[in-house]
Scaffold this motif. Sequence first.
Motif, PDB file in Angstrom:
ATOM      1  N   GLU A  62       0.819  -1.212   0.000  1.00  0.00           N
ATOM      2  CA  GLU A  62       0.000   0.000   0.000  1.00  0.00           C
ATOM      3  C   GLU A  62       0.855   1.265   0.000  1.00  0.00           C
ATOM      4  O   GLU A  62       0.620   2.223   0.737  1.00  0.00           O
ATOM      5  N   ASN A  63       1.908   1.237  -0.845  1.00  0.00           N
ATOM      6  CA  ASN A  63       2.796   2.389  -1.020  1.00  0.00           C
ATOM      7  C   ASN A  63       3.478   2.817   0.268  1.00  0.00           C
ATOM      8  O   ASN A  63       3.728   4.008   0.489  1.00  0.00           O
ATOM      9  N   GLY A  64       3.775   1.854   1.123  1.00  0.00           N
ATOM     10  CA  GLY A  64       4.440   2.148   2.382  1.00  0.00           C
ATOM     11  C   GLY A  64       3.507   2.191   3.572  1.00  0.00           C
ATOM     12  O   GLY A  64       3.956   2.339   4.714  1.00  0.00           O
ATOM     13  N   GLY A  65       2.222   2.042   3.336  1.00  0.00           N
ATOM     14  CA  GLY A  65       1.256   2.099   4.425  1.00  0.00           C
ATOM     15  C   GLY A  65       1.311   0.914   5.361  1.00  0.00           C
ATOM     16  O   GLY A  65       0.941   1.023   6.533  1.00  0.00           O
ATOM     17  N   VAL A  66       1.768  -0.229   4.848  1.00  0.00           N
ATOM     18  CA  VAL A  66       1.891  -1.440   5.661  1.00  0.00           C
ATOM     19  C   VAL A  66       3.289  -2.022   5.458  1.00  0.00           C
ATOM     20  O   VAL A  66       3.750  -2.155   4.328  1.00  0.00           O
ATOM     21  N   VAL A  67       3.945  -2.346   6.558  1.00  0.00           N
ATOM     22  CA  VAL A  67       5.272  -2.947   6.510  1.00  0.00           C
ATOM     23  C   VAL A  67       5.261  -4.231   7.327  1.00  0.00           C
ATOM     24  O   VAL A  67       4.753  -4.260   8.448  1.00  0.00           O
ATOM     25  N   LEU A  68       5.807  -5.295   6.745  1.00  0.00           N
ATOM     26  CA  LEU A  68       5.950  -6.579   7.424  1.00  0.00           C
ATOM     27  C   LEU A  68       7.383  -7.062   7.251  1.00  0.00           C
ATOM     28  O   LEU A  68       7.866  -7.200   6.126  1.00  0.00           O
ATOM     29  N   ALA A  69       8.071  -7.284   8.383  1.00  0.00           N
ATOM     30  CA  ALA A  69       9.425  -7.830   8.351  1.00  0.00           C
ATOM     31  C   ALA A  69       9.679  -8.544   9.666  1.00  0.00           C
ATOM     32  O   ALA A  69       9.318  -8.029  10.728  1.00  0.00           O
ATOM     33  N   GLU A  71       8.194 -10.901  11.010  1.00  0.00           N
ATOM     34  CA  GLU A  71       6.906 -11.134  11.663  1.00  0.00           C
ATOM     35  C   GLU A  71       6.411  -9.933  12.465  1.00  0.00           C
ATOM     36  O   GLU A  71       5.512 -10.052  13.305  1.00  0.00           O
ATOM     37  N   ARG A  72       6.952  -8.750  12.177  1.00  0.00           N
ATOM     38  CA  ARG A  72       6.453  -7.518  12.792  1.00  0.00           C
ATOM     39  C   ARG A  72       5.670  -6.744  11.743  1.00  0.00           C
ATOM     40  O   ARG A  72       6.171  -6.499  10.644  1.00  0.00           O
ATOM     41  N   VAL A  73       4.460  -6.331  12.085  1.00  0.00           N
ATOM     42  CA  VAL A  73       3.605  -5.592  11.162  1.00  0.00           C
ATOM     43  C   VAL A  73       3.372  -4.193  11.714  1.00  0.00           C
ATOM     44  O   VAL A  73       3.064  -4.031  12.902  1.00  0.00           O
ATOM     45  N   SER A  74       3.527  -3.194  10.868  1.00  0.00           N
ATOM     46  CA  SER A  74       3.209  -1.822  11.274  1.00  0.00           C
ATOM     47  C   SER A  74       2.345  -1.166  10.207  1.00  0.00           C
ATOM     48  O   SER A  74       2.417  -1.519   9.024  1.00  0.00           O
ATOM     49  N   PHE A  75       1.528  -0.222  10.638  1.00  0.00           N
ATOM     50  CA  PHE A  75       0.601   0.475   9.753  1.00  0.00           C
ATOM     51  C   PHE A  75       0.834   1.984   9.859  1.00  0.00           C
ATOM     52  O   PHE A  75       0.991   2.513  10.964  1.00  0.00           O
ATOM     53  N   THR A  76       0.861   2.652   8.719  1.00  0.00           N
ATOM     54  CA  THR A  76       0.994   4.101   8.670  1.00  0.00           C
ATOM     55  C   THR A  76      -0.041   4.622   7.680  1.00  0.00           C
ATOM     56  O   THR A  76      -0.255   4.031   6.640  1.00  0.00           O
ATOM     57  N   GLY A  77      -0.653   5.736   8.018  1.00  0.00           N
ATOM     58  CA  GLY A  77      -1.628   6.299   7.089  1.00  0.00           C
ATOM     59  C   GLY A  77      -3.020   6.314   7.691  1.00  0.00           C
ATOM     60  O   GLY A  77      -3.348   5.506   8.552  1.00  0.00           O
ATOM     61  N   ASP A  78      -3.816   7.250   7.223  1.00  0.00           N
ATOM     62  CA  ASP A  78      -5.154   7.487   7.757  1.00  0.00           C
ATOM     63  C   ASP A  78      -6.188   6.877   6.823  1.00  0.00           C
ATOM     64  O   ASP A  78      -6.660   7.522   5.886  1.00  0.00           O
ATOM     65  N   ARG A  79      -6.543   5.615   7.069  1.00  0.00           N
ATOM     66  CA  ARG A  79      -7.512   4.918   6.215  1.00  0.00           C
ATOM     67  C   ARG A  79      -8.882   5.583   6.268  1.00  0.00           C
ATOM     68  O   ARG A  79      -9.595   5.656   5.263  1.00  0.00           O
ATOM     69  N   VAL A 148       3.626   9.039   3.563  1.00  0.00           N
ATOM     70  CA  VAL A 148       3.647   7.574   3.494  1.00  0.00           C
ATOM     71  C   VAL A 148       4.248   7.191   2.144  1.00  0.00           C
ATOM     72  O   VAL A 148       3.688   7.495   1.098  1.00  0.00           O
ATOM     73  N   GLU A 149       5.393   6.547   2.177  1.00  0.00           N
ATOM     74  CA  GLU A 149       6.140   6.232   0.956  1.00  0.00           C
ATOM     75  C   GLU A 149       6.783   4.852   1.075  1.00  0.00           C
ATOM     76  O   GLU A 149       7.105   4.391   2.169  1.00  0.00           O
ATOM     77  N   LYS A 150       7.000   4.222  -0.069  1.00  0.00           N
ATOM     78  CA  LYS A 150       7.734   2.955  -0.077  1.00  0.00           C
ATOM     79  C   LYS A 150       9.134   3.117   0.512  1.00  0.00           C
ATOM     80  O   LYS A 150       9.636   2.243   1.218  1.00  0.00           O
ATOM     81  N   GLY A 151       9.783   4.231   0.210  1.00  0.00           N
ATOM     82  CA  GLY A 151      11.132   4.448   0.707  1.00  0.00           C
ATOM     83  C   GLY A 151      11.192   4.508   2.223  1.00  0.00           C
ATOM     84  O   GLY A 151      12.144   4.004   2.836  1.00  0.00           O
ATOM     85  N   VAL A 152      10.182   5.128   2.839  1.00  0.00           N
ATOM     86  CA  VAL A 152      10.106   5.154   4.304  1.00  0.00           C
ATOM     87  C   VAL A 152       9.946   3.733   4.830  1.00  0.00           C
ATOM     88  O   VAL A 152      10.554   3.346   5.833  1.00  0.00           O
ATOM     89  N   GLY A 153       9.127   2.942   4.130  1.00  0.00           N
ATOM     90  CA  GLY A 153       8.952   1.546   4.512  1.00  0.00           C
ATOM     91  C   GLY A 153      10.241   0.762   4.415  1.00  0.00           C
ATOM     92  O   GLY A 153      10.527  -0.091   5.261  1.00  0.00           O
ATOM     93  N   LEU A 154      11.051   1.054   3.384  1.00  0.00           N
ATOM     94  CA  LEU A 154      12.317   0.332   3.233  1.00  0.00           C
ATOM     95  C   LEU A 154      13.283   0.677   4.363  1.00  0.00           C
ATOM     96  O   LEU A 154      14.031  -0.195   4.836  1.00  0.00           O
ATOM     97  N   VAL A 155      13.263   1.913   4.817  1.00  0.00           N
ATOM     98  CA  VAL A 155      14.088   2.288   5.972  1.00  0.00           C
ATOM     99  C   VAL A 155      13.694   1.458   7.188  1.00  0.00           C
ATOM    100  O   VAL A 155      14.541   0.953   7.929  1.00  0.00           O
ATOM    101  N   GLU A 156      12.386   1.283   7.393  1.00  0.00           N
ATOM    102  CA  GLU A 156      11.907   0.494   8.528  1.00  0.00           C
ATOM    103  C   GLU A 156      12.308  -0.975   8.385  1.00  0.00           C
ATOM    104  O   GLU A 156      12.766  -1.596   9.352  1.00  0.00           O
TER     105      GLU A 156
END
Length: 223
Positions: A62-69, A71-79, A148-156
Motif C-alpha cells: 500500500e505504497n508504504g502504508g503497511v510494513v511486514l518484516a 513477523e512484525r507488522v506496522s501500519f501508517t496512514g489514515d484509512r 507515506v512512501e515505499k522508501g520510508v517503509g524500506l528504511v523500517e
Amino acid sequence: MTPPLALDIDGTLTTPRGTIDPRVFDVLPAWDAPVVLATGKAFPYPVALCHFMGIPQTVIAENGGVVLADERVSFTGDRERAQAVADDFRARGGSLGWGAADTVNRWRETEIAVDMAQDEDLLRTVADEYEMEVVDTGYAYHVKSPGVEKGVGLVEVADILGLDTADFVAVGDSENDVSTFGVAGESYAVANADEKARAAADTVLDEGYMDGTLSVLEAVADR
C-alpha cells in the motif's frame, strides 16, 4: 556478496499482460539475501506472493502504508480519511471503478485505490480538501496520507533486519518507486517505467518488465 533486493511487483515482476512472470518462482527463492516486495497493492497480495514463492514474508504494501518484516507488522496512514475522500468523490459523481465486490480495496488498510479510467481532476480536488495525496502508479490512483512512501517503509524494513538501505538494490517502474530509489544503494528502472521513475533511477534498463529485472539480478548476483 549477494545484495538484498527491494522489488516492485506490477510492471517489474510481471509480464506485459500484467500476470506474474513465472520465472520469479525460480529466481527469487534461490536469492541468497533478503527480498523485499514493495508494492502499491493491498497487503494480502504481496504476502500471498511470498507464500507461494516460499520466501520470508518481507513486504512493503500500500505504497508504504503497511510494513511486514521478521513477523512484525506496522501500519501508517489514515484509512478513515482516505475513505472520506472516496465517499465525497462518489457523492460528487465519481466512482472508484472496481465494481460491487471491489477486491482492489476490500483488504486495503491504509489507503484507497481508484481505477485510472475515473475522473482524476475531481479526485485530486477532493483529496486536496482532505489534505491527502493522490499517487499515479500507472495501474491506479492511490489516495494516501502525505509522507507515506515505499522508501520510508524500506528504511523500517532495513532497520528491523539489521541492514543499511544503501545495501539494497531496487527495481521498479513507476512514480511510487521514486522514494525507494532515493534510499536504496542502487536503483534501476525497467524500460517500461514512467518518466518520474526513469528520472529518479541510477540506471534505466533496455529491457522491460521481468526481462529487465532479471538482467539486474544476473548482473549483481554474487559480485
